[in-house]
Design a protein around this motif. Structure first.
Motif, PDB file in Angstrom:
ATOM      1  N   ARG A  75       0.820  -1.222   0.000  1.00 14.24           N
ATOM      2  CA  ARG A  75       0.000   0.000   0.000  1.00 14.24           C
ATOM      3  C   ARG A  75       0.855   1.274   0.000  1.00 14.24           C
ATOM      4  NH1 ARG A  75      -5.394  -0.768   0.611  1.00 14.24           N
ATOM      5  NH2 ARG A  75      -6.103  -2.784   1.374  1.00 14.24           N
ATOM      6  N   ALA A  76       2.039   1.220   0.593  1.00 15.76           N
ATOM      7  CA  ALA A  76       2.909   2.406   0.643  1.00 15.76           C
ATOM      8  C   ALA A  76       3.386   2.810  -0.750  1.00 15.76           C
ATOM      9  CB  ALA A  76       4.093   2.154   1.561  1.00 15.76           C
ATOM     10  N   GLY A  77       3.508   1.852  -1.650  1.00 12.12           N
ATOM     11  CA  GLY A  77       3.876   2.162  -3.023  1.00 12.12           C
ATOM     12  C   GLY A  77       5.313   2.565  -3.250  1.00 12.12           C
ATOM     13  N   GLU A  78       6.191   2.254  -2.307  1.00 12.17           N
ATOM     14  CA  GLU A  78       7.600   2.644  -2.444  1.00 12.17           C
ATOM     15  C   GLU A  78       8.422   1.628  -3.223  1.00 12.17           C
ATOM     16  OE1 GLU A  78       8.944   3.390   1.532  1.00 12.17           O
ATOM     17  OE2 GLU A  78       7.471   4.993   1.829  1.00 12.17           O
ATOM     18  N   HIS A  79       7.850   0.462  -3.472  1.00 13.76           N
ATOM     19  CA  HIS A  79       8.571  -0.609  -4.176  1.00 13.76           C
ATOM     20  C   HIS A  79       7.920  -0.880  -5.522  1.00 13.76           C
ATOM     21  CE1 HIS A  79       9.893  -1.114  -0.049  1.00 13.76           C
ATOM     22  NE2 HIS A  79      11.000  -1.615  -0.579  1.00 13.76           N
ATOM     23  N   PHE A  80       8.742  -1.073  -6.513  1.00  5.89           N
ATOM     24  CA  PHE A  80       8.295  -1.438  -7.856  1.00  5.89           C
ATOM     25  C   PHE A  80       7.743  -2.858  -7.852  1.00  5.89           C
ATOM     26  CE2 PHE A  80       9.456  -3.495 -11.920  1.00  5.89           C
ATOM     27  CZ  PHE A  80       8.793  -2.665 -12.826  1.00  5.89           C
ATOM     28  N   LEU A  81       8.421  -3.756  -7.103  1.00  2.00           N
ATOM     29  CA  LEU A  81       8.040  -5.165  -7.043  1.00  2.00           C
ATOM     30  C   LEU A  81       8.072  -5.656  -5.612  1.00  2.00           C
ATOM     31  CD1 LEU A  81       7.478  -7.892  -8.540  1.00  2.00           C
ATOM     32  CD2 LEU A  81       9.961  -8.233  -8.538  1.00  2.00           C
ATOM     33  N   VAL A  82       6.990  -6.321  -5.206  1.00  2.49           N
ATOM     34  CA  VAL A  82       6.916  -6.974  -3.900  1.00  2.49           C
ATOM     35  C   VAL A  82       6.634  -8.446  -4.160  1.00  2.49           C
ATOM     36  CG1 VAL A  82       5.760  -7.079  -1.653  1.00  2.49           C
ATOM     37  CG2 VAL A  82       6.041  -4.859  -2.816  1.00  2.49           C
ATOM     38  N   VAL A  83       7.499  -9.311  -3.631  1.00  2.00           N
ATOM     39  CA  VAL A  83       7.329 -10.754  -3.770  1.00  2.00           C
ATOM     40  C   VAL A  83       6.768 -11.301  -2.462  1.00  2.00           C
ATOM     41  CG1 VAL A  83       8.497 -12.972  -4.129  1.00  2.00           C
ATOM     42  CG2 VAL A  83       9.225 -10.940  -5.427  1.00  2.00           C
ATOM     43  N   LEU A  84       5.685 -12.064  -2.564  1.00  2.00           N
ATOM     44  CA  LEU A  84       5.076 -12.739  -1.417  1.00  2.00           C
ATOM     45  C   LEU A  84       5.308 -14.238  -1.606  1.00  2.00           C
ATOM     46  CD1 LEU A  84       1.715 -10.725  -1.275  1.00  2.00           C
ATOM     47  CD2 LEU A  84       3.896 -10.209  -0.148  1.00  2.00           C
ATOM     48  N   ASP A  85       6.501 -14.681  -1.226  1.00  2.00           N
ATOM     49  CA  ASP A  85       6.924 -16.050  -1.470  1.00  2.00           C
ATOM     50  C   ASP A  85       6.240 -17.005  -0.492  1.00  2.00           C
ATOM     51  OD1 ASP A  85       8.530 -18.076  -2.708  1.00  2.00           O
ATOM     52  OD2 ASP A  85       9.876 -17.991  -0.973  1.00  2.00           O
ATOM     53  N   GLU A  86       5.662 -18.064  -1.037  1.00  2.00           N
ATOM     54  CA  GLU A  86       4.978 -19.110  -0.269  1.00  2.00           C
ATOM     55  C   GLU A  86       3.796 -18.583   0.540  1.00  2.00           C
ATOM     56  OE1 GLU A  86       5.343 -22.058  -0.997  1.00  2.00           O
ATOM     57  OE2 GLU A  86       7.428 -22.509  -1.479  1.00  2.00           O
ATOM     58  N   ILE A  87       3.132 -17.552   0.046  1.00  2.00           N
ATOM     59  CA  ILE A  87       1.951 -17.043   0.753  1.00  2.00           C
ATOM     60  C   ILE A  87       0.760 -17.989   0.641  1.00  2.00           C
ATOM     61  CG2 ILE A  87       1.080 -15.655  -1.170  1.00  2.00           C
ATOM     62  CD1 ILE A  87       0.232 -13.578   1.040  1.00  2.00           C
TER      63      ILE A  87
END
Length: 189
Positions: A110-122
């Motif tokens: 939600r903060a939007g500071e990252h181009f890519l967020v990986v949610l590994d094994e979610i």
């Protein structure tokens, strides 16, 4: 194997005028879901884009191969869990770690500071009911328009598959475990 003639022409699809963040799901029983997500993280980092990787099943002190190289490259990779459920000594504690981890991941998205967020094994905490699917879907729908999110794990829920822009299902064709060959450092870690 049949020999093919290389294609000589390629019809290009009309591209939309504006790019946007994507939701990518890597699921299925085959090997390579996390590896593919890490490849995207490397690609984005190589372009100077901010990346953050959350691992829902790895402990914060994990030192697998991916942790070592991402640390060297300056890509944050954060363990949020206490290992896979079959290794857990306290499932309620594991569930709480997953909920706390999701709160961190959601805030990052939600903060939007990252181009890519990986949610590994979610997918494990989703399937176990430790992280509410509706909250994840809502966050993905409401994320800043430029944020890409990759979610990995077996058994992606149908609702997540429907929402995603790209879904890849890794299919198990053959695995060395069945031949009695154990996991190997540098391949499985």
């Amino acid at each position: 194997m049949d020999i093919e003639t290389p294609p000589l022409d390629h019809k290009r699809l009309e591209q939309p005028a504006e790019r946007r963040g994507l939701v990518l799901v890597h699921t299925g029983d085959g090997k390579g879901k996390s590896t593919a997500a890490f490849g995207l993280a490397l690609r984005a980092h190589g372009r100077g884009k901010p990346v953050l990787i959350y691992q829902f099943m790895k402990v914060p002190s994990a030192r697998f191969g991916e942790h070592r190289i991402f640390e060297q490259l300056g890509v944050p990779i954060v363990g949020l869990g206490d290992g896979f459920s079959w290794k857990s000594k306290d499932l309620e504690h594991s569930a709480q770690l997953a909920r706390d981890g999701w709160a961190r991941a959601e805030a990052t998205i939600r903060a939007g500071e990252h181009f890519l967020v990986v949610l590994d094994e979610i997918m494990y905490p989703l399937r176990y009911g430790w992280v509410p699917l509706d909250a994840v879907l809502q966050c993905l729908r409401e994320r800043p328009a430029h944020v890409h999110v990759v979610l990995t794990g077996r058994g992606a829920p149908a609702e997540l598959v429907e929402l995603a822009d790209t879904v890849t299902e890794m299919t198990l064709v053959k695995h060395h475990y069945k031949a009695g060959v154990p996991a190997q450092r540098g391949i499985e870690d």
